[in-house]
Scaffold this motif. Structure first.
Motif, PDB file in Angstrom:
ATOM      1  N   ASP A  42       0.829  -1.203   0.000  1.00 10.27           N
ATOM      2  CA  ASP A  42       0.000   0.000   0.000  1.00 10.27           C
ATOM      3  C   ASP A  42       0.869   1.261   0.000  1.00 10.27           C
ATOM      4  OD1 ASP A  42      -2.460  -1.418   0.075  1.00 10.27           O
ATOM      5  OD2 ASP A  42      -2.336  -1.577   2.262  1.00 10.27           O
ATOM      6  N   THR A  43       1.980   1.201   0.720  1.00  5.82           N
ATOM      7  CA  THR A  43       2.916   2.334   0.757  1.00  5.82           C
ATOM      8  C   THR A  43       3.524   2.551  -0.624  1.00  5.82           C
ATOM      9  OG1 THR A  43       3.379   1.857   3.081  1.00  5.82           O
ATOM     10  CG2 THR A  43       4.954   3.281   1.929  1.00  5.82           C
ATOM     11  N   HIS A  44       3.923   1.461  -1.289  1.00 13.24           N
ATOM     12  CA  HIS A  44       4.444   1.570  -2.659  1.00 13.24           C
ATOM     13  C   HIS A  44       3.388   2.178  -3.582  1.00 13.24           C
ATOM     14  CE1 HIS A  44       7.560  -1.898  -2.073  1.00 13.24           C
ATOM     15  NE2 HIS A  44       8.026  -0.743  -1.665  1.00 13.24           N
ATOM     16  N   GLU A  45       2.164   1.681  -3.491  1.00 10.44           N
ATOM     17  CA  GLU A  45       1.092   2.164  -4.366  1.00 10.44           C
ATOM     18  C   GLU A  45       0.810   3.639  -4.109  1.00 10.44           C
ATOM     19  OE1 GLU A  45      -1.598   2.773  -7.185  1.00 10.44           O
ATOM     20  OE2 GLU A  45      -0.242   1.054  -7.021  1.00 10.44           O
ATOM     21  N   PHE A  46       0.815   4.053  -2.846  1.00 11.33           N
ATOM     22  CA  PHE A  46       0.627   5.470  -2.554  1.00 11.33           C
ATOM     23  C   PHE A  46       1.759   6.291  -3.174  1.00 11.33           C
ATOM     24  CE2 PHE A  46       1.451   9.245  -0.009  1.00 11.33           C
ATOM     25  CZ  PHE A  46       0.263   9.931  -0.257  1.00 11.33           C
ATOM     26  N   GLY A  47       2.983   5.795  -3.104  1.00  9.70           N
ATOM     27  CA  GLY A  47       4.111   6.483  -3.734  1.00  9.70           C
ATOM     28  C   GLY A  47       3.910   6.630  -5.237  1.00  9.70           C
ATOM     29  N   ARG A  48       3.396   5.577  -5.888  1.00 11.40           N
ATOM     30  CA  ARG A  48       3.111   5.663  -7.334  1.00 11.40           C
ATOM     31  C   ARG A  48       2.069   6.744  -7.619  1.00 11.40           C
ATOM     32  NH1 ARG A  48       4.571   0.326  -7.151  1.00 11.40           N
ATOM     33  NH2 ARG A  48       2.607  -0.663  -6.651  1.00 11.40           N
ATOM     34  N   ARG A  49       1.027   6.797  -6.789  1.00 11.62           N
ATOM     35  CA  ARG A  49      -0.005   7.832  -6.977  1.00 11.62           C
ATOM     36  C   ARG A  49       0.577   9.223  -6.735  1.00 11.62           C
ATOM     37  NH1 ARG A  49      -3.191   4.606  -3.456  1.00 11.62           N
ATOM     38  NH2 ARG A  49      -3.404   6.403  -2.074  1.00 11.62           N
ATOM     39  N   LEU A  50       1.394   9.351  -5.704  1.00 16.26           N
ATOM     40  CA  LEU A  50       2.020  10.641  -5.405  1.00 16.26           C
ATOM     41  C   LEU A  50       2.890  11.095  -6.572  1.00 16.26           C
ATOM     42  CD1 LEU A  50       2.529  12.930  -3.383  1.00 16.26           C
ATOM     43  CD2 LEU A  50       4.330  11.523  -2.359  1.00 16.26           C
ATOM     44  N   ALA A  51       3.607  10.166  -7.192  1.00 20.72           N
ATOM     45  CA  ALA A  51       4.458  10.505  -8.338  1.00 20.72           C
ATOM     46  C   ALA A  51       3.647  11.152  -9.459  1.00 20.72           C
ATOM     47  CB  ALA A  51       5.168   9.256  -8.863  1.00 20.72           C
ATOM     48  N   GLY A  52       2.374  10.820  -9.541  1.00 22.74           N
ATOM     49  CA  GLY A  52       1.523  11.378 -10.585  1.00 22.74           C
ATOM     50  C   GLY A  52       1.320  12.878 -10.491  1.00 22.74           C
ATOM     51  N   ILE A  53       1.557  13.466  -9.319  1.00 20.84           N
ATOM     52  CA  ILE A  53       1.420  14.917  -9.196  1.00 20.84           C
ATOM     53  C   ILE A  53       2.774  15.614  -9.057  1.00 20.84           C
ATOM     54  CG2 ILE A  53      -0.898  14.731  -8.213  1.00 20.84           C
ATOM     55  CD1 ILE A  53       0.435  15.621  -5.486  1.00 20.84           C
ATOM     56  N   LEU A  54       3.851  14.833  -9.109  1.00 19.36           N
ATOM     57  CA  LEU A  54       5.195  15.406  -8.970  1.00 19.36           C
ATOM     58  C   LEU A  54       5.748  15.785 -10.335  1.00 19.36           C
ATOM     59  CD1 LEU A  54       6.722  12.950  -6.329  1.00 19.36           C
ATOM     60  CD2 LEU A  54       5.705  15.214  -5.943  1.00 19.36           C
ATOM     61  N   ARG A  55       6.650  16.775 -10.326  1.00 27.56           N
ATOM     62  CA  ARG A  55       7.303  17.207 -11.562  1.00 27.56           C
ATOM     63  C   ARG A  55       8.716  17.683 -11.249  1.00 27.56           C
ATOM     64  NH1 ARG A  55       2.634  21.205 -11.315  1.00 27.56           N
ATOM     65  NH2 ARG A  55       3.449  22.956 -10.138  1.00 27.56           N
ATOM     66  N   GLY A  56       9.517  17.768 -12.292  1.00 26.73           N
ATOM     67  CA  GLY A  56      10.889  18.227 -12.128  1.00 26.73           C
ATOM     68  C   GLY A  56      10.929  19.539 -11.365  1.00 26.73           C
ATOM     69  N   GLY A  57      11.853  19.633 -10.432  1.00 22.50           N
ATOM     70  CA  GLY A  57      11.990  20.827  -9.604  1.00 22.50           C
ATOM     71  C   GLY A  57      11.347  20.682  -8.237  1.00 22.50           C
ATOM     72  N   ASP A  58      10.540  19.634  -8.043  1.00 22.71           N
ATOM     73  CA  ASP A  58       9.863  19.446  -6.761  1.00 22.71           C
ATOM     74  C   ASP A  58      10.824  18.929  -5.692  1.00 22.71           C
ATOM     75  OD1 ASP A  58       7.402  20.274  -7.672  1.00 22.71           O
ATOM     76  OD2 ASP A  58       6.607  18.252  -7.955  1.00 22.71           O
ATOM     77  N   LEU A  59      10.588  19.370  -4.478  1.00 21.30           N
ATOM     78  CA  LEU A  59      11.297  18.884  -3.305  1.00 21.30           C
ATOM     79  C   LEU A  59      10.278  18.215  -2.392  1.00 21.30           C
ATOM     80  CD1 LEU A  59      13.771  18.680  -1.382  1.00 21.30           C
ATOM     81  CD2 LEU A  59      13.158  20.982  -0.544  1.00 21.30           C
ATOM     82  N   VAL A  60      10.555  16.977  -2.023  1.00 24.66           N
ATOM     83  CA  VAL A  60       9.708  16.230  -1.107  1.00 24.66           C
ATOM     84  C   VAL A  60      10.577  15.841   0.081  1.00 24.66           C
ATOM     85  CG1 VAL A  60       8.225  14.214  -0.789  1.00 24.66           C
ATOM     86  CG2 VAL A  60       8.311  15.362  -3.029  1.00 24.66           C
ATOM     87  N   LEU A  92      26.743  18.685  -0.904  1.00 19.03           N
ATOM     88  CA  LEU A  92      26.207  17.631  -1.770  1.00 19.03           C
ATOM     89  C   LEU A  92      25.717  18.183  -3.108  1.00 19.03           C
ATOM     90  CD1 LEU A  92      24.113  15.506   0.745  1.00 19.03           C
ATOM     91  CD2 LEU A  92      26.301  14.896  -0.305  1.00 19.03           C
ATOM     92  N   ASP A  93      25.501  19.505  -3.170  1.00 16.55           N
ATOM     93  CA  ASP A  93      25.085  20.155  -4.405  1.00 16.55           C
ATOM     94  C   ASP A  93      23.779  19.560  -4.937  1.00 16.55           C
ATOM     95  OD1 ASP A  93      25.509  22.221  -6.152  1.00 16.55           O
ATOM     96  OD2 ASP A  93      26.788  21.062  -7.510  1.00 16.55           O
ATOM     97  N   LEU A  94      22.841  19.292  -4.028  1.00 15.53           N
ATOM     98  CA  LEU A  94      21.571  18.694  -4.419  1.00 15.53           C
ATOM     99  C   LEU A  94      20.777  19.574  -5.368  1.00 15.53           C
ATOM    100  CD1 LEU A  94      20.288  17.201  -1.044  1.00 15.53           C
ATOM    101  CD2 LEU A  94      21.445  16.012  -2.919  1.00 15.53           C
ATOM    102  N   ASP A  95      20.996  20.882  -5.276  1.00 23.51           N
ATOM    103  CA  ASP A  95      20.233  21.770  -6.147  1.00 23.51           C
ATOM    104  C   ASP A  95      20.768  21.817  -7.574  1.00 23.51           C
ATOM    105  OD1 ASP A  95      22.498  23.061  -5.247  1.00 23.51           O
ATOM    106  OD2 ASP A  95      21.506  24.962  -4.843  1.00 23.51           O
ATOM    107  N   ALA A  96      21.882  21.149  -7.856  1.00 25.97           N
ATOM    108  CA  ALA A  96      22.459  21.161  -9.203  1.00 25.97           C
ATOM    109  C   ALA A  96      21.520  20.546 -10.229  1.00 25.97           C
ATOM    110  CB  ALA A  96      23.802  20.435  -9.220  1.00 25.97           C
ATOM    111  N   SER A  97      20.793  19.497  -9.856  1.00 24.30           N
ATOM    112  CA  SER A  97      19.867  18.880 -10.801  1.00 24.30           C
ATOM    113  C   SER A  97      18.419  19.073 -10.373  1.00 24.30           C
ATOM    114  CB  SER A  97      20.177  17.386 -10.938  1.00 24.30           C
ATOM    115  OG  SER A  97      20.040  16.755  -9.683  1.00 24.30           O
ATOM    116  N   ALA A  98      18.196  19.975  -9.429  1.00 15.50           N
ATOM    117  CA  ALA A  98      16.864  20.141  -8.860  1.00 15.50           C
ATOM    118  C   ALA A  98      15.834  20.625  -9.868  1.00 15.50           C
ATOM    119  CB  ALA A  98      16.924  21.087  -7.663  1.00 15.50           C
ATOM    120  N   ASP A  99      16.237  21.360 -10.898  1.00 19.57           N
ATOM    121  CA  ASP A  99      15.265  21.854 -11.877  1.00 19.57           C
ATOM    122  C   ASP A  99      14.667  20.736 -12.705  1.00 19.57           C
ATOM    123  OD1 ASP A  99      15.633  24.426 -11.004  1.00 19.57           O
ATOM    124  OD2 ASP A  99      17.035  24.961 -12.600  1.00 19.57           O
ATOM    125  N   ASP A 100      15.434  19.689 -12.963  1.00 23.59           N
ATOM    126  CA  ASP A 100      14.975  18.595 -13.812  1.00 23.59           C
ATOM    127  C   ASP A 100      14.427  17.416 -13.031  1.00 23.59           C
ATOM    128  OD1 ASP A 100      15.915  19.997 -16.056  1.00 23.59           O
ATOM    129  OD2 ASP A 100      17.925  19.193 -15.755  1.00 23.59           O
TER     130      ASP A 100
END
Length: 154
Positions: free
Chosen positions: A8-26, A91-99
């Protein structure tokens, strides 16, 4: 929302991915064993990631390729450092954060500066292994996007 099984946790993650886009921080918060990595595995599946997603505790961050790249980071080991925010900056996490969709476990108080708009996901685990998920939007259009997330009326 309650998620009785890891599936169920995996499935919720799949559903959540449906509203995510490049540049998002979770930002994922919760105790050890709550299901943070299981949720990320579902998000990865929803983003089209085909390689295995495991906890990045010892490498701290991994980039997974999919329709939308997934940057999965774990700040657990950074919490004991004298200046964890500086280590996050290194860690330079923001280097690829836009994509990429950036998902950070254990990042509370350390990664919020990466994006003024982010989604915090609190995960707790009950004695019967049920996961309890709380979604906390911070800025941007998160409230509207969460309204479009299927199955959150539980």
């Amino acid at each position: 929302m309650k998620l009785p099984t890891v599936e169920d946790t995996h499935e919720f993650g799949r559903r959540l991915a449906g509203i995510l886009r490049g540049g998002d921080l979770v930002l994922l918060t919760g105790p050890l064993g709550a299901g943070k990595t299981a949720l990320v595995q579902g998000i990865g599946a929803g983003l089209g990631v085909t390689d295995a997603i495991t906890s990045p505790t010892f490498v701290i961050a991994r980039v997974h390729r999919g329709r939308t790249p997934l940057l999965h980071a774990d700040a657990y080991r950074l919490g004991d450092s004298p200046d964890p925010r500086a280590e996050i900056d290194d860690l330079d996490l923001d280097a690829s954060a836009d994509d990429a969709v950036t998902v950070v476990e254990w990042g509370a108080g350390m990664v919020e500066q990466l994006n003024d708009e982010y989604l915090q996901v609190r995960i707790d685990r009950l004695d019967d292994d049920t996961r309890v998920i709380e979604l906390i939007p911070h800025g941007g259009d998160w409230v509207t996007r969460l309204e479009d997330l299927p199955g959150t009326g539980d």
